[in-house]
Scaffold this active site. Structure first.
Site, PDB file in Angstrom:
ATOM      1  N   ARG A   1     -27.478  38.092 -81.224  1.00  0.00           N
ATOM      2  CA  ARG A   1     -28.330  38.975 -81.255  1.00  0.00           C
ATOM      3  C   ARG A   1     -29.644  39.397 -81.956  1.00  0.00           C
ATOM      4  O   ARG A   1     -30.429  39.345 -82.742  1.00  0.00           O
ATOM      5  CB  ARG A   1     -28.622  40.605 -80.253  1.00  0.00           C
ATOM      6  CG  ARG A   1     -27.734  40.389 -79.247  1.00  0.00           C
ATOM      7  CD  ARG A   1     -27.059  41.534 -78.474  1.00  0.00           C
ATOM      8  NE  ARG A   1     -26.433  40.776 -77.315  1.00  0.00           N
ATOM      9  CZ  ARG A   1     -25.699  41.880 -76.749  1.00  0.00           C
ATOM     10  NH1 ARG A   1     -25.380  43.176 -77.079  1.00  0.00           N
ATOM     11  NH2 ARG A   1     -25.518  41.817 -74.795  1.00  0.00           N
TER      12      ARG A   1
ATOM     13  N   GLU B   1     -18.997  54.707 -79.057  1.00  0.00           N
ATOM     14  CA  GLU B   1     -20.242  54.312 -79.172  1.00  0.00           C
ATOM     15  C   GLU B   1     -20.489  55.445 -80.567  1.00  0.00           C
ATOM     16  O   GLU B   1     -21.467  55.311 -82.195  1.00  0.00           O
ATOM     17  CB  GLU B   1     -21.778  54.024 -78.352  1.00  0.00           C
ATOM     18  CG  GLU B   1     -23.200  53.782 -79.085  1.00  0.00           C
ATOM     19  CD  GLU B   1     -24.003  52.847 -78.669  1.00  0.00           C
ATOM     20  OE1 GLU B   1     -25.664  52.348 -79.420  1.00  0.00           O
ATOM     21  OE2 GLU B   1     -23.980  53.147 -77.153  1.00  0.00           O
TER      22      GLU B   1
END
Length: 563
Positions: free
Chosen positions: A290, A378
């Site tokens: 990515r 997260e």
């Protein structure tokens, strides 16, 4: 607004009801303590997990031999030398247990010949990513956790609660103050242990793939409570977010599943595949990570070789229609309803804010430096270093959520009910004030998103980062010290003010950390400092001192893996 706050007591408070928060609440309840699970949205329907369409990285080894140590090494390699090794090991070693438990709860992982099947994803050394189907994994995980959660009478669920501040007593976190959006009333919650599981910060950016409540709440709550943040400069941009033509009712990151199954060609406006110019030849396959994919697309745009709307072309025109339908069935018809025929046209894609590698600094028990404050999902920083490996996000949510729940349950069993914390400062803030000169908070949020997208996006430089810090400071001064209203029920102006308070704090942390790191590494790319530098083989830690961001550096423990 009611002047008298509602008061609630529980053993464990869990803030955020995505996968990490729900798994944490389940784990606490299994051990016996009472849990209050709160969310500013509907329970189990906000955050990032429910929107994730793709795969979950885990070394099950069902279809082919695999071991968590291989997944661990791939995670370290993707992290460009900055991963917290202990957290990365926890994620990869305990992932299989969580996936199999989710199977027992009925998630329904895709199978082939009776075995859970695995797909290949960029950055992995073998097929390792499980899924429900290629466009429904996140919703299936969320639905399964919601169903499991409802079996426990020890869990009390409360939506429409916007947590404003954590409470401390004698140096320990002992709960939180929230604003109940439905009534406009403040709520004071006392707890023996508090878990922050509020997800990331992608709402800071104009183009993002997550829900509107991902504005960095957990980072700001923890920072104000005295917990340090780590690796805040590393924001992951998903390289092939949908750009054009207009797509209605479908997720902007839906093209990743197509690339998993069918490859697809990334093309510039000359019709050329270009990833080989950035060190990753694809030849119609899907192998680019990515961070590199984002960099490659933006550099093609910068060189004048981008698509009309400022991205790149993604083409499946070489794939027969029968093969497209075999892979994605009714999705092809939904695309046709949007005027997209993949056999005849490419679509345009461009990077979109997707995930945050940084977060609250924690150990393998998910405990922070502040007693009583535990983090999950997260909200935790460090496991993924400078770039997250594809598929690790849901694994992280499940593993870290389960561990956070276990740790909180242990604490709740040995702690006495906390002493009443002083909530006067936050309650005073929530009284608000009416200002005739109040700025438009919705416009301020849009301005902040533009600042972050333009100057703190995938490609950064000193001038842009300094400009962003100045403009963030101006917005902060404009915001003032308290909301511009009296907190009536469902007051969106108040919600915007509270969101801006958080978002500006987190935006400053990201921007200052990015300005300090004078190199390019993983998702942090400095145009004025290209390439990784050995002296920056460090993690940056952020603390809040009298409202000021202080940053220190610590040498990273993990050595660079071979690229």
């Amino acid at each position: 607004m009611s002047t008298e706050p509602m008061r609630v007591e529980t053993d464990v408070l869990v803030i955020g009801s995505g996968a990490a928060g729900m798994y944490a609440a389940i784990e606490v309840a299994r051990a016996g303590p009472r849990v209050l699970l709160v969310d500013r949205s509907l329970i189990g329907r906000g955050g990032a997990t429910v929107m994730a369409q793709m795969t979950v990285a885990v070394a099950l080894g069902d279809e082919a031999p695999d071991h968590w140590s291989h997944h661990y090494q791939d995670t370290l390699t993707a992290g460009r030398g900055l991963c917290n090794e202990a957290l990365a090991r926890l994620l990869t070693e305990h992932g299989p247990d969580c996936i199999r438990e989710m199977e027992d709860w009925g998630v329904g992982w895709a199978r082939k010949d009776g075995k859970i099947t695995s797909a290949f994803a960029p950055g992995h050394d073998r097929p390792r990513c499980v899924y429900v189907d290629f466009l429904n994994t996140g919703p299936a995980v969320s639905k399964t956790l919601r169903s499991a959660l409802y079996r426990f009478k020890e869990v009390c669920r409360a939506g429409d609660l916007c947590v404003v501040d954590l409470l401390k007593s004698d140096g320990e976190v002992t709960g939180a103050v929230a604003w109940h959006m439905g009534s406009g009333a403040p709520v004071v919650i006392s707890a023996k242990a508090t878990i922050v599981a509020t997800g990331g910060l992608t709402r800071l950016y104009r183009r993002n793939s997550a829900s509107a409540n991902m504005g960095g709440d957990g980072y700001a709550l923890s920072l104000r409570a005295g917990a340090p943040l780590i690796d805040m400069e590393f924001v992951q941009f998903f390289p092939i977010g949908h750009l054009a033509p207009r797509l209605i009712g479908m997720d902007p990151i839906m093209w990743d599943p197509f690339r998993y199954k069918l490859g697809g060609k990334l093309l510039n406006n000359r019709g050329e595949e270009f990833t080989q110019a950035y060190g990753v030849p694809e030849d119609g396959k899907y192998v680019i990570t990515r961070d590199v994919g984002t960099y490659a697309i933006l550099k093609e745009v910068e060189a004048g070789r981008g698509s009309p709307h400022g991205g790149a072309f993604l083409s499946f025109q070489h794939v027969p229609e029968a093969k497209l339908r075999e892979a994605f069935g009714p999705v092809i018809d939904r695309l046709a309803a949007n005027g997209i025929d993949l056999t005849k046209m490419p679509i345009e894609v461009a990077p979109i804010a997707h995930y945050h590698m940084g977060g609250v600094q924690a150990d393998v028990r998910m405990e922070t430096e502040v007693p009583g404050l535990i983090v999950a999902g997260e909200a935790v920083g460090g496991a993924n270093g400078a770039n997250r490996l594809s598929g690790n996000a849901i694994t992280e949510a499940l593993v870290f959520g389960r561990q956070a729940g276990r740790t909180a349950a242990e604490r709740a069993k040995i702690m006495q009910a906390p002493s009443p914390a002083d909530a006067r400062a936050t309650l005073d803030l929530l009284r608000g004030e009416v200002r005739r000169d109040a700025p438009n908070t919705a416009e301020m949020i849009q301005s902040l998103q533009a600042i972050m997208a333009d100057d703190v996006g995938p490609l950064r430089n000193e001038a842009g980062l300094k400009r962003a810090l100045t403009r963030i400071g101006e917005l902060d001064a404009m915001l003032g010290e308290r909301p511009f209203d009296k907190g009536e029920p469902f007051d969106l102006t108040r919600l915007d003010w509270l969101d801006l308070r958080t978002m500006l704090c987190v935006a400053r942390a990201v921007t200052q950390a990015a300005l300090n790191r004078t190199e390019s590494r993983g998702a942090h790319q400095r145009e004025d400092f290209p390439g990784m530098l050995p002296e920056w083989h460090v993690n940056q830690t952020i603390r809040l001192n009298d409202g000021r961001i202080d940053i220190s550096q610590t040498k990273a423990a993990v050595e660079m893996a071979a690229q």
